[in-house]
Design a protein around this motif. Structure first.
Motif, PDB file in Angstrom:
ATOM      1  N   UNK A   1       7.696   5.489  -3.878  1.00 31.12           N
ATOM      2  CA  UNK A   1       6.831   5.954  -4.966  1.00 31.12           C
ATOM      3  C   UNK A   1       7.121   5.193  -6.256  1.00 31.12           C
TER       4      UNK A   1
ATOM      5  N   UNK B   1      -1.038   8.064  -0.049  1.00 27.24           N
ATOM      6  CA  UNK B   1      -0.726   7.808   1.361  1.00 27.24           C
ATOM      7  C   UNK B   1      -1.759   8.409   2.299  1.00 27.24           C
TER       8      UNK B   1
ATOM      9  N   UNK C   1      19.441  15.083  -5.902  1.00 26.06           N
ATOM     10  CA  UNK C   1      18.366  15.732  -6.649  1.00 26.06           C
ATOM     11  C   UNK C   1      18.971  16.971  -7.302  1.00 26.06           C
TER      12      UNK C   1
ATOM     13  N   UNK D   1       0.813  -1.214   0.000  1.00 25.90           N
ATOM     14  CA  UNK D   1       0.000   0.000   0.000  1.00 25.90           C
ATOM     15  C   UNK D   1       0.850   1.271   0.000  1.00 25.90           C
ATOM     16  N   UNK D   2       2.060   1.174   0.544  1.00 34.81           N
ATOM     17  CA  UNK D   2       2.902   2.374   0.599  1.00 34.81           C
ATOM     18  C   UNK D   2       4.144   2.245  -0.267  1.00 34.81           C
TER      19      UNK D   2
ATOM     20  N   UNK E   1      10.507  16.211  -2.770  1.00 35.64           N
ATOM     21  CA  UNK E   1      10.684  14.973  -2.018  1.00 35.64           C
ATOM     22  C   UNK E   1       9.735  13.876  -2.490  1.00 35.64           C
ATOM     23  N   UNK E   2       8.460  14.201  -2.693  1.00 37.62           N
ATOM     24  CA  UNK E   2       7.481  13.231  -3.146  1.00 37.62           C
ATOM     25  C   UNK E   2       6.483  13.955  -4.048  1.00 37.62           C
ATOM     26  N   UNK E   3       5.938  13.234  -5.014  1.00 33.21           N
ATOM     27  CA  UNK E   3       4.972  13.905  -5.886  1.00 33.21           C
ATOM     28  C   UNK E   3       3.564  13.863  -5.293  1.00 33.21           C
TER      29      UNK E   3
ATOM     30  N   UNK F   1       0.751  12.666  -6.405  1.00 32.71           N
ATOM     31  CA  UNK F   1       0.045  11.390  -6.506  1.00 32.71           C
ATOM     32  C   UNK F   1       0.367  10.493  -5.318  1.00 32.71           C
ATOM     33  N   UNK F   2       1.653  10.478  -4.962  1.00 26.39           N
ATOM     34  CA  UNK F   2       2.056   9.604  -3.876  1.00 26.39           C
ATOM     35  C   UNK F   2       1.503  10.088  -2.549  1.00 26.39           C
TER      36      UNK F   2
ATOM     37  N   UNK G   1       5.338   1.802  -5.887  1.00 27.46           N
ATOM     38  CA  UNK G   1       3.883   1.902  -6.105  1.00 27.46           C
ATOM     39  C   UNK G   1       3.549   2.083  -7.574  1.00 27.46           C
ATOM     40  N   UNK G   2       4.327   2.907  -8.246  1.00 25.78           N
ATOM     41  CA  UNK G   2       4.081   3.133  -9.688  1.00 25.78           C
ATOM     42  C   UNK G   2       4.222   1.825 -10.446  1.00 25.78           C
TER      43      UNK G   2
ATOM     44  N   UNK H   1      18.408  15.814   3.680  1.00 27.66           N
ATOM     45  CA  UNK H   1      17.732  15.434   2.444  1.00 27.66           C
ATOM     46  C   UNK H   1      18.394  14.281   1.701  1.00 27.66           C
TER      47      UNK H   1
END
Lengths: 773, 280, 155
Positions: A758, B266, A681, A636-637, B257-259, B261-262, A761-762, A695
């Protein structure tokens, strides 16, 4: 004879000093009149400095020097700390007029304090001619892309195409091999920028000794290369420079580089004053070194019975703004991976190493093998699946074994041709067996045990690395005997926290039959210790240790000669050295090393019992490791949690089990960070957006699974007392092992690291969508 | 290296009145210092004066007449390790607090500082919102405001001439349940999304509920739409429906950090998990 | 301004710029056993005990802790007389490069003062702010557990 100190957990000889806070690191000394150096960095990814005006900065009270390309030696060199002639392009000066990434050096201020130096930076006026920048290696190779090194540096393959190196190595005919195969699988995987994150950042202090020679005290892995390259850059003889390596707060490859030393030495040379430069954590991320991001494509052809017919690997390596270790890291990507599966008669390795306008990659533990295995070990699993074989079975069929060789050994060295070698110690099947048992691989594989939304999976990966660079890496040592039977070992080897000094004490203790506490080790000081290439390529025990071993044998011979004289005997071939004594088994006569020393210092036939020895290796015997991991994935995560990690490791004879385990566990945890959370990043302009620990996430004590290192000993006849190496290999496991475990748990494979939630999940969603149709 | 180079003077007032007087006098160049983390990690070279709160006696965690008060200089660990806090919600509040950041930072992050800074990724503000907390601040006289209302005002302007004294919330009885979910990159990370719930469950029905979520990446707020959706519902039914509703109505965005959608996904997952935990 | 500290049991007075953080004051005055330079409280190498509580000295304003008792790793033991925690770290292979070691030992010390029988999870939580890139933490946890037995035996 039974081992006396080899295989024992002798306490790391500097551990107590470190645990009690002794001032032993580079920046733990404070010299009067020190000038502090701060750097000004380029805000542009690609630009020419049209004009730089330092007059205001120079006027600030407390400022002593402002350095730019205008007033520093324009000597093209490589910052990579490697053997000479360096297999890396001479593509940078101390300061360049052309700046090539956001974070590239523009100027430096030497001032009475860090605060004044920082103020002065703001007063430097720079006019940039901003050029278009390129960040993608594929784009950078294309016609019309900005040419990053227009000066066509010595040592690049084709600077007009931004190619630092192009490697092509073939054995047999892979196309034919793929035709003959029953299954062919091709897989592409991308690894990311990463930083070593040594807890001690780069730190250098330089000063003039009482005779006006420059002394450099630096947190470095390569003191002798520092000396040579600083001499080259400053245009002064090597004899005018002394480099001292104090205790190092971690390196992992980031300090296999000449970054601060030439600037400090230049300031000291010009002003006569001590100079100090210590990177902030932000500078460490942006302006030191990183890991080469690579896009690796592996294609494997195999027969129904599992035997590989062909392996092809293509590595596209992003070497950032400067070439440093570009060629050699990419060479390693092929040379430390492909020989593992020598049953494939057709092998091809091609690599392109490309300049881009990004922070500079350098040497990082694993050194290209990490990136190669990230793709290779997942492709092997994919082949196994197509054939209906389990991951362990397919590896058993194809892995290299004792007595065997691979054409890759000879074809692919580090920047030059490699060396033919045969495996003389190997126990891979045992590694696979013990690792699988520890994890419960066969019991868990394919079971996808579920607990609510959490699914378990197991995965494994197999690795080899090397032990030093054959016919290139050299180390040496001097050992002398003292009155109390103790010895001083002066050796060039560079303990960067790994415990090499302790290993050395144990080797000497073993050969001379004395307590390692009586072995006083003095390491890596270019004035005092003989040469050693430095700490890299997993060469501490194997190269430096062998040099010490050879030297200890020579010392032993001298001791035995004197003993024979003292005993009045003819033959000392069967004399034993034990507990500080020389014993003649036939007559029972014994004399202590202490007595021998007193005798030879003061009484008769006086001389100093002292020996010097060197070692360069004909081969690079690989350590092997089989990694097994059990993970839990939250559907789920997308969060992946490693539950248990077992690594069965063959590094030859284990000299110090606790130190060896420390290397294994440390590398695994670093690798887990690289697999799950660590990433740079970048902004659109090539600026690093996350240059700090808040970060850029490295593992803390709360992020580790249960880790079980399993030591499996083999005897390596070419190694000191049978040892190989261990320091790099284990960082290569987590990306592929966890990737394979993810596939086991959820049937998905990610095409890049890190495996962030993420992404998981994608991929899950895409997989579900595929299933519906 | 010295970053706060313009600091001239430090004050250690012993009463709130004294502190306010100094704050009024020195104005914008003065900073009230709780734990000091914000000042040191994000140094503002304009600062000239420090007003340290350590001598104001604001490090209490106490309960009086059914109200729990936490003084402004109380750190996360002070609270997490206190017997009083450990006794709430079967230890859930204490354990939620002890997972935030790292031990060394839990010894420095203060309740007062967390409210005053209202960092978008703050876990403390999310927790306090869920507990229907009141903020007590002093500007010459004492004011008490509900924290969600406080944040809706220009509280930063208020705090230019005021000092947070304490936060307080009701001592909830055993019919109340509390839980918190956080998405982190690894254990000691800031939250990249957090959610807290306080629910009064009676006969498996959600009698009353507060939901707060933060690091959206915007600062924490009450999820009022979700509260209205859940109030009065049967817990089991709510568990089935909450994921979709929360996901659809989440006020979240993407950042480096996160988009989006995510975060949206959550939000739904967290809401479901928190309700599930209340049923156990 | 003048500040007073009791560092490792001894009284000190320093004349400092009031904007400085404790890490800088300590290192400038010879306490080089306090390390680190992330200046964000994220690496933990600068950990000291302030009135017994472990904090990152890079985020503590020197002026704020005027009058405090500060303990560095040398306050626990030195090379001639090491503390059981220091001995345990040495014996259990928990020291590699050693740069994080002083901070980690202090965090462990604070834990053991509060909880003489911690679980593995308690230990990991207590040192979770002390980043280590060398050891992977396993031997550090072992060392802390071993130190507990040493302390019980009165060593």
């Amino acid at each position: 004879m039974e081992k006396q100190v080899i295989g024992k957990n002798v306490e790391k000889i500097d551990a107590l000093a470190l645990a009690t806070g002794q001032p032993v690191y580079a920046d733990d000394i404070k010299l009067p009149n020190t000038l502090h150096i701060k750097f000004l960095y380029s805000p542009h990814a690609n630009a020419i400095i049209e004009d730089i005006d330092t007059t205001e900065a120079e006027k600030l009270p407390g400022v002593h020097m402002v350095l730019t390309y205008k007033n520093t030696p324009q000597v093209y060199h490589t910052t990579a700390g490697q053997g000479w002639p360096e297999p890396s392009p001479y593509d940078t000066c101390m300061f360049n007029q052309h700046v090539r990434f956001v974070g590239d050096r523009v100027a430096a201020v030497a001032a009475e304090s860090e605060e004044i130096a920082t103020e002065a930076l703001k007063l430097i006026k720079v006019k940039y001619n901003v050029l278009p920048a390129v960040f993608d290696p594929e784009e950078a190779m294309k016609e019309g892309a900005p040419i990053i090194h227009e000066e066509n540096p010595q040592g690049t393959y084709d600077a007009k195409r931004n190619l630092v190196a192009h490697i092509e190595v073939k054995a047999g005919n892979v196309e034919k091999g793929f035709e003959e195969a029953d299954v062919v699988v091709e897989h592409t995987f991308e690894t990311q920028f990463a930083q070593h994150c040594p807890i001690e950042t780069h730190a250098t202090i330089s000063y003039l000794d009482e005779n006006g020679r420059i002394v450099i005290r630096s947190s470095t892995q390569v003191p002798f290369h520092v000396r040579r390259i600083v001499a080259q850059v400053l245009g002064i003889p090597v004899s005018q420079i002394r480099v001292i390596k104090p205790r190092i707060g971690g390196g992992f490859g980031s300090k296999q580089e000449i970054i601060l030393e030439e600037v400090c030495a230049f300031v000291t040379m010009k002003t006569g004053r001590p100079a100090r430069a210590v990177y902030t954590r932000e500078e460490e991320f942006i302006s030191s070194r990183t890991r080469h991001p690579m896009k690796i494509t592996v294609k494997i052809g195999a027969k129904k019975d599992g035997r590989f017919t062909a392996i092809k690997m293509y590595a596209l390596s992003n070497t950032g703004a400067y070439g440093t270790h570009g060629l050699t890291v990419a060479s390693n990507t092929g040379s430390k991976t492909l020989p593992l599966y020598n049953k494939a008669p057709n092998v091809e390795f091609v690599a392109d190493v490309v300049y881009t306008n990004l922070p500079v990659p350098g040497a990082y533990r694993g050194y290209g093998a990490t990136q190669g295995y990230a793709c290779l070990e997942q492709t092997v699993d994919m082949v196994a699946e197509k054939l209906g074989l389990d991951p362990i079975a397919i590896r058993k069929i194809n892995h290299i074994r004792k007595g065997e060789t691979s054409p890759i050994f000879e074809a692919l060295g580090e920047g030059r041709e490699g060396v033919v070698q045969y495996i003389e110690s190997e126990a891979v099947d045992k590694l696979l067996e013990l690792g699988a048992k520890e994890i419960g691989f066969y019991e868990k594989w394919g079971k996808k045990v579920r607990n609510g939304s959490k699914v378990r999976g197991v995965g494994m990966s197999l690795h080899m690395q090397g032990s030093g660079i054959p016919k290139i890496d050299m180390g040496s040592a001097t050992i002398k005997l003292n009155e109390d039977g103790s010895v001083n070992v002066l050796y060039g080897g560079t303990d960067i926290g790994t415990g090499l000094d302790t290993v050395v004490a144990q080797i000497v203790g073993e050969v001379l039959g004395i307590d390692p506490k009586k072995v006083i080790v003095y390491p890596s000081d270019t004035d005092v210790t003989p040469f050693d290439k430095g700490a890299y390529a997993s060469s501490g025990t194997f190269i430096s240790g062998s040099a010490v071993y050879n030297t200890a044998l020579k010392l032993r011979d001298q001791i035995l000669e004197v003993a024979k004289d003292m005993f009045g005997e003819q033959d000392n071939k069967d004399y034993i050295l034990k507990d500080g004594f020389v014993i003649s088994p036939k007559s029972g006569k014994r004399v202590s090393l202490s007595e021998i020393a007193y005798d030879t210092f003061y009484v008769k036939k006086q001389k100093q019992i002292i020996a010097v020895g060197s070692f360069v290796s004909e081969s690079s015997p690989p350590p092997f490791a089989a990694h097994f991991v059990e993970i839990e994935v939250d559907e789920e995560t997308g969060v992946i949690t490693p539950i248990k990690y077992a690594a069965a490791v063959d590094c030859g004879i284990v000299i110090n089990p606790e130190l060896t385990k420390g290397q294994i566990i440390g590398a695994i945890v670093n690798g887990i960070g690289y697999a799950l959370t660590e990433e740079y990043k970048f902004g659109e302009n090539g600026k690093v957006l996350n240059p700090n620990f808040m970060e850029y996430r490295i593992p803390s004590s709360r992020d580790i699974p249960e880790i079980v290192p399993i030591l499996v000993e083999t005897y390596e006849p070419t190694g000191p007392l049978g040892a190989k190496s261990v320091s790099e290999i284990n960082i290569n496991g987590p990306i592929p092992a966890i990737g394979n475990a993810l596939y086991d748990a959820l049937g998905i494979r990610l095409g890049s690291s890190p495996y962030t939630p993420d992404k998981v999940l994608k991929a899950l969603k895409e997989n579900k969508d595929k299933e519906i149709f | 290296m010295l970053k706060l180079k313009n600091v001239e003077e430090c004050f250690y007032p012993e009463t709130l009145e004294e502190a306010i007087a100094i704050l009024r006098e020195k104005g914008d160049k003065a900073k009230v210092v709780g734990g000091g983390l914000h000042l040191t990690v994000f140094p503002n070279p304009q600062v000239q004066y420090f007003i340290f709160l350590d001598n104001l006696g604001l490090n209490y965690v106490r309960e009086e007449n059914g109200t729990v008060s936490i003084g402004a200089t109380v750190t996360i660990n002070n609270a997490a390790k206190s017997d009083l806090i450990k006794g709430f919600f079967n230890g859930n509040l204490s354990s939620a607090l002890s997972l935030i950041a790292s031990e060394l930072l839990r010894n420095q992050i203060t309740f007062g500082g967390s409210v005053a800074q209202r960092e978008p990724y703050s876990d403390i503000t999310t927790i306090l919102l869920a507990l229907d907390t009141e903020v007590v601040y002093f500007d010459g006289s004492e004011h008490t405001e509900k924290i969600d209302e406080f944040f809706e005002t220009d509280f930063r302007a208020k705090l230019k001439e005021a000092i947070i004294k304490e936060v307080r919330f009701k001592k909830f009885d055993s019919s109340y349940k509390f839980g918190m979910e956080r998405h982190v990159r690894n254990a000691t990370d800031i939250a990249l999304l957090n959610m807290a719930m306080l629910a009064q469950i009676e006969e498996n029905k959600i009698k009353d509920i507060i939901v707060s979520y933060g690091s959206r990446p915007m600062p924490a707020i009450r999820f009022k739409a979700l509260e209205d959706f859940l109030k009065g519902k049967d817990l089991n039914e709510a568990v089935k429906e909450v994921y979709s509703f929360a996901k659809e109505n989440a006020d979240v965005k993407g950042d480096i950090r996160r988009d989006e959608q995510y975060r949206r996904e959550l939000t739904g997952v967290f809401a479901k998990r928190l309700l599930e935990s209340f049923g156990r | 301004m003048k500040v007073h500290y009791k560092i490792n049991g001894k009284d000190y007075e320093f004349d400092i710029h009031p904007g400085k953080v404790l890490l800088d004051i300590l290192r400038e005055n010879g306490f080089t056993e306090v390390k680190g330079n992330c200046y964000m409280g994220t690496c933990g190498a600068c950990t000291v005990l302030i009135n017994g509580t472990p904090k990152t000295s890079c985020t503590v304003l020197a002026a704020q802790v005027n009058g405090a008792e500060i303990t560095t790793v040398k306050g626990l033991g030195d090379i001639l007389n090491p503390h059981p925690l220091q001995k345990a770290f040495v014996e259990k292979g928990a020291v590699q490069c050693g740069y994080c070691t002083p901070g980690t030992i202090l965090a462990a010390y604070a834990l053991l003062k509060e909880n003489s029988n911690p679980t593995d999870e308690d230990i990991k939580k207590a040192i979770d702010g002390n980043l280590c890139r060398c050891t992977g933490y396993v031997q550090q946890v072992e060392a802390i557990k071993y130190a507990i037995t040493l302390l019980k035996e009165g060593k």
